[in-house]
Design a protein around this motif. Structure first.
Motif, mmCIF file in Angstrom:
data_model
loop_
_atom_site.group_PDB
_atom_site.id
_atom_site.type_symbol
_atom_site.label_atom_id
_atom_site.label_comp_id
_atom_site.label_asym_id
_atom_site.label_seq_id
_atom_site.Cartn_x
_atom_site.Cartn_y
_atom_site.Cartn_z
ATOM 1 N N SER A 176 0.838 -1.197 0.000
ATOM 2 C CA SER A 176 0.000 0.000 0.000
ATOM 3 C C SER A 176 0.872 1.245 0.000
ATOM 4 C CB SER A 176 -0.909 0.008 1.227
ATOM 5 O OG SER A 176 -0.151 0.195 2.412
ATOM 6 N N ARG A 177 0.261 2.363 -0.338
ATOM 7 C CA ARG A 177 1.002 3.621 -0.295
ATOM 8 C C ARG A 177 1.437 3.943 1.132
ATOM 9 N NH1 ARG A 177 1.111 6.779 -4.843
ATOM 10 N NH2 ARG A 177 -0.204 6.115 -6.588
ATOM 11 N N ALA A 178 0.622 3.586 2.103
ATOM 12 C CA ALA A 178 0.999 3.814 3.500
ATOM 13 C C ALA A 178 2.232 2.997 3.867
ATOM 14 C CB ALA A 178 -0.165 3.468 4.426
ATOM 15 N N GLN A 179 2.303 1.754 3.372
ATOM 16 C CA GLN A 179 3.485 0.929 3.637
ATOM 17 C C GLN A 179 4.713 1.491 2.934
ATOM 18 O OE1 GLN A 179 1.619 -2.713 2.231
ATOM 19 N NE2 GLN A 179 1.721 -3.611 4.284
ATOM 20 N N MET A 180 4.531 2.015 1.723
ATOM 21 C CA MET A 180 5.646 2.631 1.007
ATOM 22 C C MET A 180 6.149 3.857 1.751
ATOM 23 S SD MET A 180 4.349 2.303 -2.954
ATOM 24 C CE MET A 180 5.949 2.602 -3.718
ATOM 25 N N GLN A 181 5.218 4.666 2.242
ATOM 26 C CA GLN A 181 5.608 5.869 2.977
ATOM 27 C C GLN A 181 6.368 5.503 4.251
ATOM 28 O OE1 GLN A 181 4.217 7.256 6.050
ATOM 29 N NE2 GLN A 181 5.655 8.966 5.874
ATOM 30 N N GLU A 182 5.912 4.459 4.948
ATOM 31 C CA GLU A 182 6.579 4.044 6.172
ATOM 32 C C GLU A 182 7.982 3.513 5.890
ATOM 33 O OE1 GLU A 182 6.015 0.872 9.888
ATOM 34 O OE2 GLU A 182 4.491 1.032 8.320
ATOM 35 N N ALA A 183 8.127 2.747 4.792
ATOM 36 C CA ALA A 183 9.420 2.140 4.477
ATOM 37 C C ALA A 183 10.411 3.130 3.890
ATOM 38 C CB ALA A 183 9.220 0.974 3.509
ATOM 39 N N LEU A 184 9.905 4.048 3.071
ATOM 40 C CA LEU A 184 10.801 4.931 2.332
ATOM 41 C C LEU A 184 11.004 6.279 2.984
ATOM 42 C CD1 LEU A 184 9.514 4.160 -1.275
ATOM 43 C CD2 LEU A 184 11.482 3.188 -0.104
ATOM 44 N N ILE A 217 4.949 -4.853 -12.595
ATOM 45 C CA ILE A 217 4.523 -3.933 -11.534
ATOM 46 C C ILE A 217 3.093 -3.491 -11.836
ATOM 47 C CG2 ILE A 217 5.024 -1.807 -10.265
ATOM 48 C CD1 ILE A 217 7.907 -1.999 -11.292
ATOM 49 N N LYS A 218 2.141 -4.060 -11.118
ATOM 50 C CA LYS A 218 0.730 -3.777 -11.346
ATOM 51 C C LYS A 218 0.239 -2.718 -10.361
ATOM 52 C CE LYS A 218 -0.606 -6.860 -14.528
ATOM 53 N NZ LYS A 218 -1.304 -6.498 -15.787
ATOM 54 N N THR A 219 -0.532 -1.792 -10.861
ATOM 55 C CA THR A 219 -1.198 -0.809 -9.998
ATOM 56 C C THR A 219 -2.543 -1.362 -9.570
ATOM 57 O OG1 THR A 219 -0.148 1.049 -11.139
ATOM 58 C CG2 THR A 219 -2.117 1.531 -9.842
ATOM 59 N N ILE A 220 -2.779 -1.397 -8.274
ATOM 60 C CA ILE A 220 -4.087 -1.775 -7.735
ATOM 61 C C ILE A 220 -4.744 -0.470 -7.306
ATOM 62 C CG2 ILE A 220 -5.339 -3.207 -6.096
ATOM 63 C CD1 ILE A 220 -3.528 -4.745 -8.066
ATOM 64 N N TYR A 221 -5.615 0.046 -8.160
ATOM 65 C CA TYR A 221 -6.145 1.392 -7.961
ATOM 66 C C TYR A 221 -6.853 1.520 -6.613
ATOM 67 C CZ TYR A 221 -4.827 2.301 -12.740
ATOM 68 O OH TYR A 221 -4.089 2.454 -13.886
ATOM 69 N N GLY A 222 -6.467 2.581 -5.909
ATOM 70 C CA GLY A 222 -7.034 2.840 -4.596
ATOM 71 C C GLY A 222 -6.373 2.052 -3.489
ATOM 72 N N ALA A 223 -5.424 1.167 -3.840
ATOM 73 C CA ALA A 223 -4.807 0.322 -2.818
ATOM 74 C C ALA A 223 -3.282 0.424 -2.813
ATOM 75 C CB ALA A 223 -5.222 -1.136 -3.019
ATOM 76 N N GLY A 224 -2.620 0.341 -3.981
ATOM 77 C CA GLY A 224 -1.165 0.390 -4.023
ATOM 78 C C GLY A 224 -0.622 -0.337 -5.223
ATOM 79 N N TYR A 225 0.459 -1.100 -5.012
ATOM 80 C CA TYR A 225 1.119 -1.808 -6.101
ATOM 81 C C TYR A 225 1.379 -3.255 -5.697
ATOM 82 C CZ TYR A 225 2.257 2.876 -7.896
ATOM 83 O OH TYR A 225 2.189 4.170 -8.348
ATOM 84 N N ILE A 226 1.559 -4.109 -6.724
ATOM 85 C CA ILE A 226 1.956 -5.488 -6.467
ATOM 86 C C ILE A 226 2.972 -5.892 -7.532
ATOM 87 C CG2 ILE A 226 0.025 -6.459 -7.792
ATOM 88 C CD1 ILE A 226 -0.005 -8.758 -5.707
ATOM 89 N N PHE A 227 4.057 -6.537 -7.109
ATOM 90 C CA PHE A 227 5.090 -7.016 -8.027
ATOM 91 C C PHE A 227 4.851 -8.499 -8.269
ATOM 92 C CE2 PHE A 227 9.219 -8.785 -9.092
ATOM 93 C CZ PHE A 227 9.682 -7.883 -10.039
ATOM 94 N N LEU A 228 4.697 -8.889 -9.537
ATOM 95 C CA LEU A 228 4.223 -10.233 -9.865
ATOM 96 C C LEU A 228 5.311 -11.236 -10.229
ATOM 97 C CD1 LEU A 228 1.021 -9.366 -11.944
ATOM 98 C CD2 LEU A 228 1.200 -10.018 -9.539
ATOM 99 N N GLY A 229 6.573 -10.813 -10.301
ATOM 100 C CA GLY A 229 7.633 -11.732 -10.697
ATOM 101 C C GLY A 229 8.129 -12.589 -9.555
ATOM 102 N N ASP A 230 8.737 -13.741 -9.922
ATOM 103 C CA ASP A 230 9.457 -14.558 -8.951
ATOM 104 C C ASP A 230 10.853 -13.990 -8.761
ATOM 105 O OD1 ASP A 230 7.424 -16.520 -8.536
ATOM 106 O OD2 ASP A 230 7.902 -17.370 -10.500
ATOM 107 N N VAL A 231 11.328 -13.936 -7.529
ATOM 108 C CA VAL A 231 12.581 -13.249 -7.209
ATOM 109 C C VAL A 231 13.564 -14.212 -6.566
ATOM 110 C CG1 VAL A 231 13.652 -11.318 -5.983
ATOM 111 C CG2 VAL A 231 11.332 -11.091 -6.887
ATOM 112 N N ASP A 232 14.794 -14.191 -7.034
ATOM 113 C CA ASP A 232 15.870 -14.991 -6.464
ATOM 114 C C ASP A 232 16.996 -14.069 -6.043
ATOM 115 O OD1 ASP A 232 17.647 -16.994 -5.720
ATOM 116 O OD2 ASP A 232 18.345 -17.331 -7.772
#
Length: 234
Positions: A176-184, A217-232
């Protein structure tokens, strides 16, 4: 423990004096410069934690300097400028600045913004590795570059790297944008939201995403973002 080093680049002596006094009273070390040439030469012998940069410099284009700092030094950059137009703010963020403060400013606000930048660093440095692989890409956070399968490299800024690392730390989870604000760090509100939108847009461009239908990187309107790739990591 050594106090964080904040560099100040501004051609106005009174601005340098105020910032130096306020930041040192708050426990920071400072180095101040009136000319970009002196500042860039000093970077060969020091590594600042945060760079405060004025855009109206007598010996160089401030925006070009911000871009070099963000891409080549991986530095955290806060612009302090009398240019208050929205387009100047957007351009500064697009070129890699982490924050933008307009003159006249409250010195206490500058201290708060610097502390916010410093707080964001350790939270984003959790992975032991500086390399992450995902969806045909390799992100090198030690060199601030994205490498594709063919070995072609695209640089990214410190600010873009913070957002990318946040996504790669939490794949397939809504951020969420709130989580981004807290982290960044930084003050919540329209200015922060705009900064995040700019950084995500830049990352999508560098990842060669279709802006109308991004696959990673998908935008979830009104909620935030979600990253859909697998990460290593590693």
């Amino acid at each position: 423990m050594t106090s964080p080093l904040v560099t100040i680049l501004d051609d106005e002596p009174e601005i340098r004096r105020i910032l130096t006094s306020t930041l040192e009273d708050a426990g920071f070390r400072t180095q101040s410069f009136a000319r970009a040439r002196e500042f860039e030469a000093a970077l060969n012998r020091m590594t600042p934690d945060v760079c405060l940069v004025d855009l109206s410099l007598p010996d160089t284009d401030g925006l070009a300097l911000v871009h070099r700092l963000a891409l080549e030094q991986g530095a955290a950059v806060i612009i302090i400028s009398g240019r208050a137009q929205v387009q100047d703010r957007v351009t500064g963020l697009e070129l890699g600045a982490d924050d933008y403060i307009t003159k006249p400013f409250d010195p206490a606000e500058v201290v708060a913004r610097v502390r916010a930048r410093l707080r964001s660093g350790p939270r984003l440095a959790a992975p032991a590795s500086d390399t992450a692989r995902f969806s045909g890409w390799t992100a090198h956070f030690d060199r601030y570059v994205l490498e594709d399968d063919a070995g072609s490299e695209t640089p990214f800024s410190h600010a873009e790297g913070e957002v990318l690392r946040l996504f790669l730390d939490s794949p397939k989870r809504l951020i969420s944008r709130a989580q981004m604000q807290e982290a960044l760090g930084g003050a919540a509100g329209e200015s922060f939201d705009r900064a995040m939108d700019v950084r995500v847009s830049r990352l999508r461009t560098k990842l060669r995403e279709d802006p109308k239908n991004p696959r990673l990187i998908k935008t979830i309107y009104g909620a935030g973002y979600i990253f859909l790739g697998d990460v290593d990591w590693g």
